[in-house]
Scaffold this active site. Structure first.
Site, PDB file in Angstrom:
ATOM      1  N   ASP A 182      -3.621  -5.824 -12.672  1.00 52.62           N
ATOM      2  CA  ASP A 182      -3.562  -4.445 -12.135  1.00 52.62           C
ATOM      3  C   ASP A 182      -4.669  -3.400 -12.437  1.00 52.62           C
ATOM      4  OD1 ASP A 182      -1.491  -2.684 -10.858  1.00 52.62           O
ATOM      5  OD2 ASP A 182       0.140  -3.231 -12.281  1.00 52.62           O
ATOM      6  N   ASP A 209       2.883   0.125  -4.070  1.00 53.42           N
ATOM      7  CA  ASP A 209       4.051  -0.568  -4.604  1.00 53.42           C
ATOM      8  C   ASP A 209       4.948  -0.738  -3.501  1.00 53.42           C
ATOM      9  OD1 ASP A 209       2.713  -0.803  -6.820  1.00 53.42           O
ATOM     10  OD2 ASP A 209       4.556  -0.413  -8.404  1.00 53.42           O
TER      11      ASP A 209
END
Ligand code: GLA
Length: 578
Positions: A188, A248
């Site tokens: 990430d 997301d």
């Protein structure tokens, strides 16, 4: 500089006869050897292995967020191994954020949270492996993981992920992960540093263990622009096997369609062995059955990774059937590995036709996507795809034959839904001679069109616009293809051609600026890589053997400094075929 007229005459009269001999001697090709699962690829920085189809698996985040535990992961692995998902191709079981307990001050090694992952990651990976599956693990390109920064669901005294990112620890973390038996790293970003991605790639290479590197430069707190590479900050395909391209996902159809649009905008960046990751699936997480089907079908069409994000231990029969639909999965895993592109002439903002050529000659997967709130007919015209008839049409969701059709296919598509079909007709197949006027089966250009200059008044192929001139370093070519990088074209060869040849260089329209990289691929093997091409680079001639190959993929990509002025040519491209 040779005269184009002489060049063409020379080609016609002499080179055709010498072709086989020259090609067998290697010509000027810089062959990088086989590029496939398990093979090395010296053509792309630091990557040991290129994975030529998108990864399939499961990830804990969408359902469990920071409530993931070792017990949950084990029971999920049990389910995937036994419920048909493993047999359908799902292999990576990935623990997302919040597994970290801290970093050992002496060794610098991460360790797992003693409460939620008491037996440690190595034991958990071994358990997952014992089920015949592969094991994935989360880390971050910052000092903290995203949970430590953005999701704050644990006590403020020690939010998970604080101090647990890999930034500055990439090599030791890669080694730790290798020691534990990790097969897939989800890395990430979250306020991290872009340098961590190439450093992790280097760290992985140093371990000698094959570990898939799936990165997310768009996670919460990102500072990147929406198009990761347009600013030249980081040429992601050189470092990652797959990269997220969006914020997301959520279990809403608007989230699904917005990610489809983002992925479409980034299609030209996806080179063989690198895919745009549209995020973990939300199938089974609350959308309607039609929306779930459209979501899954479009992730398959666009060659995204297919990582389920639902609780597979308790999924409904409908979710189970969709996630294991072998015909849809085959679209995602097709070896030609192209990302679907919009069939613009047949599409509107609401009713869209997406097409993905499949490896078998004459076949296309086509998604008729209805983004609107009422059912509506959608038509695909085969001429717009360059597809000849008669065409056999099959519904890939339910397997129903739609019969033999000519010219077009119309289907009524439910609101916020899809009809996914396979079309089997006939393709333009490359013939001996100049390539510029010949029909391709797939093109993607990040901006503008594919502009073709064809000699003697020959029309440009379907999907092209007419180019006025193709001029490289002051030389005007008779035939040519001009694009703004990144841009790609795929042609069918069907094993009938022996050699591809073209001059390459920045077009005069680049106005002395711009930097690009040319690649020639056939059947996902990289045959040629130009290295950096600038306006100072003299014209190069590419000449590669394509003997026995079924597909030819011409790639012009960014020179890793942004795409401004990256106007580039294939000048007098030529195929030698039987
Ligand atoms: C970011 C990512 C998600 C998930 C969380 C974990 O939001 O985009 O996929 O990994 O972080 O904190």
């Amino acid at each position: 500089m040779r005269s184009p007229v002489f060049y063409r005459a020379f080609l016609i009269l002499f080179l055709a006869a010498l072709n086989t001999v020259l090609a067998s001697c290697g010509g000027s090709a810089s062959s990088s050897g086989a590029v496939s699962n398990g093979a090395t690829d010296p053509g792309i920085a630091l990557a040991q292995v290129r994975f030529m189809t998108p990864p399939m698996g499961w990830n804990s985040w969408n359902t469990f967020a920071c409530n993931d535990t070792e017990a949950i992961i084990k029971s999920v692995a049990d389910a995937i191994a036994s419920n048909g998902m493993a047999a359908a191709g799902y292999q990576y079981v990935t623990v997302d954020d919040c597994w970290v307990g801290g970093r050992n001050a002496t060794t610098g090694q991460l360790y797992s949270n003693a409460t939620t992952f008491p037996d440690g990651i190595q034991a958990l990976a071994a358990y997952v492996h014992s089920k015949g599956l592969k094991f994935g693990l989360y880390t971050s390109a910052g000092t903290n993981t995203c949970a430590g920064l953005a999701h704050g669901t644990r006590p403020a005294s020690y939010p998970p992920g604080v101090g647990a990112g890999s930034l500055g620890h990439e090599a030791v973390d890669a080694q730790t992960f290798a020691n534990w038996g990790v097969d897939y790293i989800k890395m990430d970003y979250c306020g991290g540093n872009l340098s961590a991605f190439p450093a992790m790639r280097a760290g992985i290479a140093a371990t000698g263990r094959t570990m898939y590197l799936s990165i997310n430069p768009y996670s919460a707190n990102t500072t990147l622009t929406t198009n990761f590479a347009a600013d030249g900050t980081l040429y992601v395909p050189a470092y990652a096997d797959m990269s997220r391209i969006s914020q997301d996902i959520s279990a809403k159809f608007t989230s699904v369609t917005s990610i489809i649009d983002t992925s479409a905008a980034d299609a030209a960046w996806a080179v063989p062995g690198y895919f745009n990751d549209m995020d973990m699936l939300e199938v089974g997480n609350g959308m309607t059955a039609d929306q779930d089907t459209a979501h899954f079908a479009m992730w398959a069409m666009m060659s995204s990774g297919l990582n389920a994000g639902n609780d597979v231990r308790s999924q409904s029969a409908a979710t189970q059937a969709l996630l294991t639909n072998s015909a849809i999965i085959a679209v995602n895993q097709d070896p030609l590995a192209l990302q679907a592109v919009l069939d613009t002439p047949d599409s509107s903002a609401t009713l869209q036709v997406w097409t993905k050529p499949l490896s078998a000659n004459g076949t296309r997967a086509v998604a008729l996507l209805n983004r609107g709130s009422t059912a509506a007919p959608i038509t695909v015209n085969f001429a717009n795809l360059g597809l000849g008839g008669p065409v056999q049409a099959t519904n890939l969701v339910n397997g129903a034959s739609l019969g033999t059709v000519t010219q077009s296919l119309t289907q009524t598509v439910p609101a916020t839904g899809v009809v996914l079909v396979k079309l089997a007709g006939s393709d333009p197949v490359a013939v001996n001679g100049p390539l510029a006027p010949q029909g391709w089966i797939w093109s993607t250009v990040q901006s503008g069109t594919v502009a073709v200059k064809a000699a003697n008044g020959v029309s440009p192929p379907v999907g092209a616009t007419a180019a006025g001139a193709v001029v490289v370093h002051g030389s005007s070519y008779i035939d040519g293809i001009t694009v703004n990088a990144p841009a790609q074209l795929v042609y069918r060869l069907n094993g009938r051609c022996t050699t591809f040849q073209s001059d390459i260089g920045l077009d005069a329209a680049a106005q002395g600026a711009g930097t690009v990289d040319y690649q020639v691929w056939a059947d996902n093997v990289e045959l040629y890589d130009s290295g950096l091409v600038t306006s100072a680079t003299p014209v190069k001639t590419v000449r590669v053997s394509v003997a026995g190959r079924n597909s030819l993929r011409l790639v012009i990509t960014d020179g890793q400094n942004g795409v401004t002025n990256d106007v580039a040519d294939w000048a007098d491209p030529w195929l030698y075929c039987s």
